[in-house]
Design a protein around this motif. Structure first.
Motif, PDB file in Angstrom:
ATOM      1  N   GLU A   1       0.860  -1.185   0.000  1.00 17.32           N
ATOM      2  CA  GLU A   1       0.000   0.000   0.000  1.00 17.32           C
ATOM      3  C   GLU A   1       0.896   1.234   0.000  1.00 17.32           C
ATOM      4  N   HIS A   2       0.419   2.290  -0.627  1.00 16.01           N
ATOM      5  CA  HIS A   2       1.146   3.561  -0.643  1.00 16.01           C
ATOM      6  C   HIS A   2       0.209   4.641  -0.126  1.00 16.01           C
ATOM      7  N   THR A   3       0.734   5.537   0.722  1.00 16.04           N
ATOM      8  CA  THR A   3      -0.108   6.599   1.282  1.00 16.04           C
ATOM      9  C   THR A   3       0.573   7.949   1.182  1.00 16.04           C
ATOM     10  N   HIS A   4      -0.251   8.974   1.198  1.00 13.22           N
ATOM     11  CA  HIS A   4       0.186  10.367   1.234  1.00 13.22           C
ATOM     12  C   HIS A   4      -0.493  10.970   2.455  1.00 13.22           C
ATOM     13  N   THR A   5       0.261  11.643   3.310  1.00 13.84           N
ATOM     14  CA  THR A   5      -0.279  12.129   4.573  1.00 13.84           C
ATOM     15  C   THR A   5       0.109  13.577   4.818  1.00 13.84           C
ATOM     16  N   PHE A   6      -0.832  14.348   5.333  1.00 12.70           N
ATOM     17  CA  PHE A   6      -0.604  15.706   5.797  1.00 12.70           C
ATOM     18  C   PHE A   6      -0.946  15.734   7.279  1.00 12.70           C
ATOM     19  N   LYS A   7      -0.020  16.267   8.091  1.00  9.29           N
ATOM     20  CA  LYS A   7      -0.276  16.403   9.527  1.00  9.29           C
ATOM     21  C   LYS A   7       0.000  17.832   9.946  1.00  9.29           C
ATOM     22  N   GLN A   8      -0.775  18.295  10.931  1.00  8.60           N
ATOM     23  CA  GLN A   8      -0.580  19.628  11.467  1.00  8.60           C
ATOM     24  C   GLN A   8      -0.623  19.574  12.975  1.00  8.60           C
ATOM     25  N   GLY A   9       0.378  20.213  13.603  1.00  5.26           N
ATOM     26  CA  GLY A   9       0.439  20.260  15.057  1.00  5.26           C
ATOM     27  C   GLY A   9       1.581  19.416  15.595  1.00  5.26           C
ATOM     28  N   ASN A  10       1.721  19.434  16.902  1.00  6.79           N
ATOM     29  CA  ASN A  10       2.777  18.688  17.589  1.00  6.79           C
ATOM     30  C   ASN A  10       2.206  18.046  18.844  1.00  6.79           C
ATOM     31  N   GLY A  11       2.938  17.086  19.365  1.00  6.87           N
ATOM     32  CA  GLY A  11       2.547  16.479  20.632  1.00  6.87           C
ATOM     33  C   GLY A  11       1.541  15.360  20.481  1.00  6.87           C
ATOM     34  N   MET A  12       0.719  15.196  21.516  1.00  3.32           N
ATOM     35  CA  MET A  12      -0.193  14.064  21.616  1.00  3.32           C
ATOM     36  C   MET A  12      -1.365  14.123  20.638  1.00  3.32           C
ATOM     37  N   SER A  13      -1.799  15.321  20.286  1.00  2.00           N
ATOM     38  CA  SER A  13      -2.984  15.480  19.450  1.00  2.00           C
ATOM     39  C   SER A  13      -2.651  16.340  18.232  1.00  2.00           C
ATOM     40  N   ARG A  14      -2.897  15.773  17.023  1.00  2.00           N
ATOM     41  CA  ARG A  14      -2.596  16.498  15.785  1.00  2.00           C
ATOM     42  C   ARG A  14      -3.686  16.246  14.763  1.00  2.00           C
ATOM     43  N   GLU A  15      -3.849  17.201  13.861  1.00  2.00           N
ATOM     44  CA  GLU A  15      -4.767  17.009  12.750  1.00  2.00           C
ATOM     45  C   GLU A  15      -4.060  16.161  11.697  1.00  2.00           C
ATOM     46  N   GLU A  16      -4.821  15.266  11.032  1.00  2.00           N
ATOM     47  CA  GLU A  16      -4.213  14.364  10.063  1.00  2.00           C
ATOM     48  C   GLU A  16      -5.184  14.073   8.920  1.00  2.00           C
ATOM     49  N   ILE A  17      -4.645  14.122   7.699  1.00  5.10           N
ATOM     50  CA  ILE A  17      -5.353  13.660   6.508  1.00  5.10           C
ATOM     51  C   ILE A  17      -4.441  12.639   5.851  1.00  5.10           C
ATOM     52  N   GLU A  18      -4.967  11.427   5.632  1.00  9.36           N
ATOM     53  CA  GLU A  18      -4.169  10.382   4.977  1.00  9.36           C
ATOM     54  C   GLU A  18      -5.046   9.676   3.954  1.00  9.36           C
ATOM     55  N   TYR A  19      -4.467   9.428   2.795  1.00  7.73           N
ATOM     56  CA  TYR A  19      -5.200   8.715   1.760  1.00  7.73           C
ATOM     57  C   TYR A  19      -4.242   7.865   0.942  1.00  7.73           C
ATOM     58  N   SER A  20      -4.808   6.884   0.254  1.00  8.69           N
ATOM     59  CA  SER A  20      -4.021   5.982  -0.587  1.00  8.69           C
ATOM     60  C   SER A  20      -3.648   6.675  -1.892  1.00  8.69           C
ATOM     61  N   ILE A  21      -2.458   6.347  -2.390  1.00 10.42           N
ATOM     62  CA  ILE A  21      -2.006   6.809  -3.691  1.00 10.42           C
ATOM     63  C   ILE A  21      -1.480   5.599  -4.462  1.00 10.42           C
ATOM     64  N   THR A  22      -1.320   5.740  -5.763  1.00 10.17           N
ATOM     65  CA  THR A  22      -0.805   4.635  -6.577  1.00 10.17           C
ATOM     66  C   THR A  22       0.695   4.478  -6.370  1.00 10.17           C
ATOM     67  N   ALA A  23       1.212   3.303  -6.734  1.00 13.17           N
ATOM     68  CA  ALA A  23       2.653   3.057  -6.660  1.00 13.17           C
ATOM     69  C   ALA A  23       3.400   4.047  -7.542  1.00 13.17           C
ATOM     70  N   SER A  24       2.846   4.371  -8.685  1.00 15.00           N
ATOM     71  CA  SER A  24       3.482   5.310  -9.614  1.00 15.00           C
ATOM     72  C   SER A  24       3.616   6.707  -9.002  1.00 15.00           C
ATOM     73  N   ILE A  25       2.560   7.196  -8.392  1.00 11.46           N
ATOM     74  CA  ILE A  25       2.618   8.516  -7.742  1.00 11.46           C
ATOM     75  C   ILE A  25       3.622   8.488  -6.593  1.00 11.46           C
ATOM     76  N   TYR A  26       3.589   7.417  -5.802  1.00 12.41           N
ATOM     77  CA  TYR A  26       4.556   7.286  -4.705  1.00 12.41           C
ATOM     78  C   TYR A  26       5.980   7.373  -5.248  1.00 12.41           C
ATOM     79  N   GLU A  27       6.281   6.581  -6.270  1.00 11.83           N
ATOM     80  CA  GLU A  27       7.644   6.559  -6.831  1.00 11.83           C
ATOM     81  C   GLU A  27       8.063   7.930  -7.353  1.00 11.83           C
ATOM     82  N   GLN A  28       7.156   8.619  -8.021  1.00 14.93           N
ATOM     83  CA  GLN A  28       7.481   9.948  -8.546  1.00 14.93           C
ATOM     84  C   GLN A  28       7.803  10.918  -7.410  1.00 14.93           C
ATOM     85  N   LEU A  29       6.980  10.921  -6.375  1.00 12.03           N
ATOM     86  CA  LEU A  29       7.214  11.812  -5.244  1.00 12.03           C
ATOM     87  C   LEU A  29       8.489  11.431  -4.494  1.00 12.03           C
TER      88      LEU A  29
END
Length: 168
Positions: A59-87
């Motif tokens: 599986e390949h994922t792309h994640t955005f997180k904001q904040g520090n410590g115990m509690s943070r905002e997070e967006i995570e979703y799946s991406i293709t192997a091709s997009i992962y490799e390019q990034l």
């Protein structure tokens, strides 16, 4: 944006030992490579390649997180192997690699992360609320609570790896 509420603990034992003595019940294991595409003190953007040790599923994922410590905002979703490799290739970075053993202790889902490039193993427990996280009483084998210690954050560990690898 979802909230990630977790506590992290420094382990001085290997997951295999804990499983063998029955302190931890293993459910699954993944080999993870993660690379940060951008990060600062408050935000991070990363990609991951996750391989299930038991099934070989990738599986390949792309994640955005904001904040520090115990509690943070997070967006995570799946991406293709091709997009992962390019990034990943565009980043020019050395991925942080770890083996994540997911299992159970006392009704809690626990992730034990063993970092291959470092002599470091941590336990992570995610919670539904900040109150539940603060009320959590860890077993002795979890070790020191490092939830708020920036030197153990994945982005700090990854940055140190880049500096060591690229001689900066």
């Amino acid at each position: 944006m979802g909230m990630e509420i977790e506590r992290k603990f420094l382990l001085d034992r290997r997951p295999e030992e804990l499983i063998a003595e029955g302190a931890f019940i293993r459910r699954s294991e993944q080999k993870i490579q993660q690379t940060y595409l951008a990060l600062d003190e408050q935000q991070e953007v990363r990609v991951r390649r996750l391989v299930d040790v038991d099934t070989g599923e990738v599986e390949h994922t792309h994640t955005f997180k904001q904040g520090n410590g115990m509690s943070r905002e997070e967006i995570e979703y799946s991406i293709t192997a091709s997009i992962y490799e390019q990034l990943f290739q565009a980043s020019g970075a050395v991925p942080l690699t770890k083996t994540r053993t997911t299992g159970e202790w006392n009704g809690f889902t626990v992730e034990l992360d063993r970092y291959e490039q470092l002599n470091l193993t941590v336990a992570e427990v995610e919670f539904e609320s900040l109150e539940a996280a603060e009320a959590f009483e860890a077993p002795d084998w979890f070790g020191e609570d490092i939830s708020s210690k920036k030197e153990y954050s994945n982005k700090k560990v990854w940055r140190d790896l880049q500096n060591r690898t690229h001689g900066r």
